[in-house]
Design a protein around this motif. Structure first.
Motif, short mmCIF file in Angstrom:
data_model
loop_
_atom_site.label_atom_id
_atom_site.label_comp_id
_atom_site.label_asym_id
_atom_site.label_seq_id
_atom_site.Cartn_x
_atom_site.Cartn_y
_atom_site.Cartn_z
N LYS A 69 0.93 -1.31 -0.03
CA LYS A 69 0.07 0.02 -0.01
C LYS A 69 0.86 1.25 0.03
CE LYS A 69 -4.08 -2.28 2.38
NZ LYS A 69 -4.68 -1.93 3.69
N VAL A 70 1.90 1.02 0.98
CA VAL A 70 2.85 2.34 0.81
C VAL A 70 3.48 2.52 -0.43
CG1 VAL A 70 5.12 3.03 1.87
CG2 VAL A 70 3.43 1.97 3.27
N GLN A 71 3.80 1.58 -1.25
CA GLN A 71 4.38 1.66 -2.62
C GLN A 71 3.45 2.08 -3.56
OE1 GLN A 71 7.53 1.70 -3.25
NE2 GLN A 71 8.41 0.72 -1.26
N ALA A 72 2.10 1.92 -3.34
CA ALA A 72 1.23 2.37 -4.35
C ALA A 72 0.83 3.53 -4.06
CB ALA A 72 -0.02 1.23 -4.11
N ALA A 73 0.80 4.18 -2.91
CA ALA A 73 0.53 5.79 -2.45
C ALA A 73 1.39 6.57 -3.37
CB ALA A 73 0.71 5.90 -1.09
N PRO A 74 1.01 7.89 -3.90
CA PRO A 74 1.29 8.66 -4.48
C PRO A 74 2.70 9.35 -4.09
CG PRO A 74 -0.91 9.15 -4.78
CD PRO A 74 -0.57 7.89 -3.64
N ASP A 75 2.64 9.55 -2.57
CA ASP A 75 3.68 10.21 -1.76
C ASP A 75 4.27 9.06 -0.69
OD1 ASP A 75 1.60 9.41 0.01
OD2 ASP A 75 1.60 11.63 0.94
N LYS A 76 4.18 7.76 -1.42
CA LYS A 76 4.78 6.60 -0.50
C LYS A 76 4.71 6.67 0.90
CE LYS A 76 6.33 5.56 -4.68
NZ LYS A 76 5.77 4.53 -5.23
N GLN A 77 3.44 7.13 1.54
CA GLN A 77 3.05 7.22 2.78
C GLN A 77 1.62 6.91 3.00
OE1 GLN A 77 3.27 10.54 6.42
NE2 GLN A 77 4.21 10.92 4.52
N ILE A 78 1.23 6.07 4.10
CA ILE A 78 -0.05 5.84 4.51
C ILE A 78 -0.24 6.05 5.78
CG2 ILE A 78 -0.47 4.44 2.49
CD1 ILE A 78 -0.59 1.91 4.41
N SER A 79 -1.53 6.60 6.15
CA SER A 79 -1.73 6.39 7.51
C SER A 79 -3.11 5.52 7.75
CB SER A 79 -2.08 7.82 7.92
OG SER A 79 -2.49 7.93 9.68
N MET A 80 -3.00 4.51 8.92
CA MET A 80 -3.94 3.68 8.93
C MET A 80 -5.15 4.08 9.91
SD MET A 80 -2.64 1.13 7.45
CE MET A 80 -3.44 -0.34 7.60
N SER A 81 -4.92 5.09 10.66
CA SER A 81 -6.02 5.63 11.56
C SER A 81 -6.80 6.72 10.76
CB SER A 81 -5.81 6.14 12.70
OG SER A 81 -4.50 6.81 12.65
N ASP A 82 -6.21 7.44 10.11
CA ASP A 82 -6.65 8.69 9.27
C ASP A 82 -5.98 8.87 7.77
OD1 ASP A 82 -7.70 10.72 8.02
OD2 ASP A 82 -7.42 11.97 9.95
N PRO A 83 -6.80 8.24 6.90
CA PRO A 83 -5.97 7.98 5.49
C PRO A 83 -5.40 9.50 4.79
CG PRO A 83 -8.08 6.83 5.47
CD PRO A 83 -7.99 7.66 6.71
#
Length: 252
Positions: A69-83
């Motif tokens: 999911k991190v690699q697929a995110a545009p900014d290479k970052q995800i937050s599980m509690s608040d996307p």
């Protein structure tokens, strides 16, 4: 503010996976040693070790799914509690949250424009918030004052195109000064001749145009650098090159 434990960047997920791998490897060694001591049956210790290995294997699978999911995110970052939340620097350390932009009318001391972003810096926010202020105050010309965290050549140009005059301290990011070399401020630009004058009084003329990070730049240098007495204070290369953005007159 969101929990930093539920926020993942490329570096963080890589570190977590390495930690899980190390734990699995260690428990496998411990289980192997326990099996040598008790080859005939499963002792409570062996059972606990096997359970821990399965626990970390499950954790590894979760981390690998998060890594995708991190690699697929545009900014290479995800937050599980608040996307929408993002990790950003803050006084005293990093936080996971949002960056509040606000503009205050210096006459009435009232907030006239604001917005919430998940960008972890202010460098790309000045023109947008300044334009909101113009619309809120219904003016065609505006002067804004901001700290050096907002300094960006592109943002300054965008502001001036909007009829906004920005007053911002210039960021000094050159590594030359820390290396004991002249920084760009030591070179004087003469717009009437389109040339620079170096600390030794030599002329740096236009040599070629280039594009770096999406910006059109012009490169200047002198042919007299090799014999210059100030060369050790200026450059470690053959020639000291100075690059100028095509819109740098706005910054000047």
């Amino acid at each position: 503010m969101n929990s930093s434990d539920q926020n993942f960047t490329q570096a963080k997920i890589k570190r977590r996976i390495q930690e899980a791998e190390a734990s699995i490897a260690q428990y496998l060694k411990d289980l192997e040693a326990a099996d040598l001591r008790s080859p005939t049956g499963s002792t409570p210790h062996q059972v606990r070790l096997a359970e821990r290995i399965e626990l970390f294997k499950a954790q590894m699978a979760q981390l690998q799914a998060i890594e995708e999911k991190v690699q697929a995110a545009p900014d290479k970052q995800i937050s599980m509690s608040d996307p929408d939340a993002r990790s950003m620097q803050h006084r005293g350390g990093g936080i996971v949250g949002y960056n509040v932009q606000a503009a205050v009318d210096t006459k009435n001391h009232l907030i006239v424009a604001h917005e919430l972003t998940n960008v972890g810096h202010d460098r790309s926010s000045l023109a947008a918030i300044a334009n909101q202020v113009k619309e809120a105050l219904q003016v065609t010309q505006l002067t804004v004052v901001a700290d050096k965290g907002y300094y960006s050549g592109e943002q300054i140009k965008d502001c001036m195109d909007l009829g906004v005059t920005p007053i911002i301290p210039k960021c000094k990011t050159s590594s030359n000064r820390s290396s004991g070399l002249f920084d760009k401020n030591a070179f004087i630009y003469h717009p009437d001749k389109n040339e620079y004058e170096c600390p030794a009084g030599q002329v740096l003329i236009e040599r070629f145009k280039t594009v770096e990070h999406g910006k059109n730049l012009i490169a200047y240098w002198s042919s007299n650098c090799k014999t210059c007495a100030l060369k050790p204070q200026c450059t470690t290369g053959t020639n000291r090159r100075v690059k100028r953005w095509e819109h740098e007159v706005m910054l000047d």
